[in-house]
Write a protein that holds these residues in place. Structure first.
Motif, PDB file in Angstrom:
ATOM      1  N   ARG A 110      41.773  34.020  43.551  1.00  0.00           N
ATOM      2  CA  ARG A 110      41.432  32.822  43.310  1.00  0.00           C
ATOM      3  C   ARG A 110      39.827  32.854  42.769  1.00  0.00           C
TER       4      ARG A 110
ATOM      5  N   GLN B 139      47.120  33.488  43.185  1.00  0.00           N
ATOM      6  CA  GLN B 139      47.034  33.630  44.764  1.00  0.00           C
ATOM      7  C   GLN B 139      46.561  34.953  44.842  1.00  0.00           C
TER       8      GLN B 139
ATOM      9  N   ILE C  61      43.473  20.592  50.388  1.00  0.00           N
ATOM     10  CA  ILE C  61      44.059  21.930  49.615  1.00  0.00           C
ATOM     11  C   ILE C  61      45.203  22.176  50.231  1.00  0.00           C
TER      12      ILE C  61
ATOM     13  N   ARG D 225      42.735  21.269  43.784  1.00  0.00           N
ATOM     14  CA  ARG D 225      43.508  22.572  43.820  1.00  0.00           C
ATOM     15  C   ARG D 225      42.537  23.714  43.674  1.00  0.00           C
ATOM     16  N   ASN D 226      43.116  24.817  44.083  1.00  0.00           N
ATOM     17  CA  ASN D 226      42.539  26.224  44.021  1.00  0.00           C
ATOM     18  C   ASN D 226      42.647  26.524  42.352  1.00  0.00           C
ATOM     19  N   HIS D 227      41.894  27.432  41.828  1.00  0.00           N
ATOM     20  CA  HIS D 227      42.214  27.764  40.465  1.00  0.00           C
ATOM     21  C   HIS D 227      42.305  29.436  40.430  1.00  0.00           C
TER      22      HIS D 227
ATOM     23  N   LEU E 115      48.207  25.322  49.879  1.00  0.00           N
ATOM     24  CA  LEU E 115      48.480  26.240  49.288  1.00  0.00           C
ATOM     25  C   LEU E 115      50.054  26.324  48.726  1.00  0.00           C
TER      26      LEU E 115
ATOM     27  N   GLY F  69      37.953  30.061  41.817  1.00  0.00           N
ATOM     28  CA  GLY F  69      37.400  28.576  41.922  1.00  0.00           C
ATOM     29  C   GLY F  69      38.236  27.629  42.398  1.00  0.00           C
ATOM     30  N   PHE F  70      37.990  26.475  42.286  1.00  0.00           N
ATOM     31  CA  PHE F  70      38.810  25.288  42.497  1.00  0.00           C
ATOM     32  C   PHE F  70      38.404  24.246  41.325  1.00  0.00           C
TER      33      PHE F  70
ATOM     34  N   GLY G 122      38.243  30.658  46.061  1.00  0.00           N
ATOM     35  CA  GLY G 122      38.746  29.349  45.944  1.00  0.00           C
ATOM     36  C   GLY G 122      38.295  28.517  47.481  1.00  0.00           C
ATOM     37  N   LEU G 123      39.182  27.690  47.854  1.00  0.00           N
ATOM     38  CA  LEU G 123      38.844  27.136  49.064  1.00  0.00           C
ATOM     39  C   LEU G 123      39.862  27.167  50.103  1.00  0.00           C
TER      40      LEU G 123
ATOM     41  N   LYS H   6      34.035  29.486  42.558  1.00  0.00           N
ATOM     42  CA  LYS H   6      33.900  29.953  43.780  1.00  0.00           C
ATOM     43  C   LYS H   6      35.008  31.072  44.063  1.00  0.00           C
TER      44      LYS H   6
END
Length: 129
Positions: A16, A13, A126, A8-10, A128, A18-19, A90-91, A87
């Motif tokens: 973000r 929303q 992933i 998951r993303n970290h 959302l 990172g993940f 995130g992704l 990151k």
């Protein structure tokens, strides 16, 4: 080694940072955290080195320096850990190709052979919220 849940993303929303991906122990009999010399992560061909990734284990976050000092912390068989990869943003949602290399040091192997990578690879999605 890479679990089917916990990818998951970290962060909130819109912000973000990172993940995360959940891992199972990269050793068949448990290990001291100080024997783990970080985890390399590659997502869709983009490499994130062990020097910047952190491990979340038992609710505590360990960067590479913390892992090397954690001689009293055990990662037992059956315990899950999560790798946090910084990151920005995130992704993107969707399917991603993940590769990890847990850099494990074994006290009974000669130093010039250390660390030994324990590799894992899988597709993960992933979604959302």
């Amino acid at each position: 080694m890479i679990q089917s849940t916990g990818f998951r993303n970290h962060g909130p929303q819109g912000a973000r940072d990172g993940f995360e991906l959940r891992l199972r122990l990269p050793n068949y009999r448990g290990m001291r955290l100080s024997l783990l010399d970080g985890i390399d992560v590659t997502v869709d061909g983009e490499f994130f080195g062990h020097e910047v990734n952190s491990l979340i284990l038992h609710g505590k976050t360990y960067d590479l320096e913390d892992m090397r000092k954690a001689t009293a912390v055990s990662w037992a068989m059956g315990d899950f850990g999560s790798v946090f990869v910084p990151k920005a943003g995130g992704l993107a949602p969707g399917i991603h190709h993940l590769k990890v290399a847990a850099r494990v040091r074994s006290p009974y192997f000669p130093p010039h052979l250390q660390p030994l990578p324990v590799n894992g690879e899988r597709l993960a999605t992933i979604i959302l919220p």
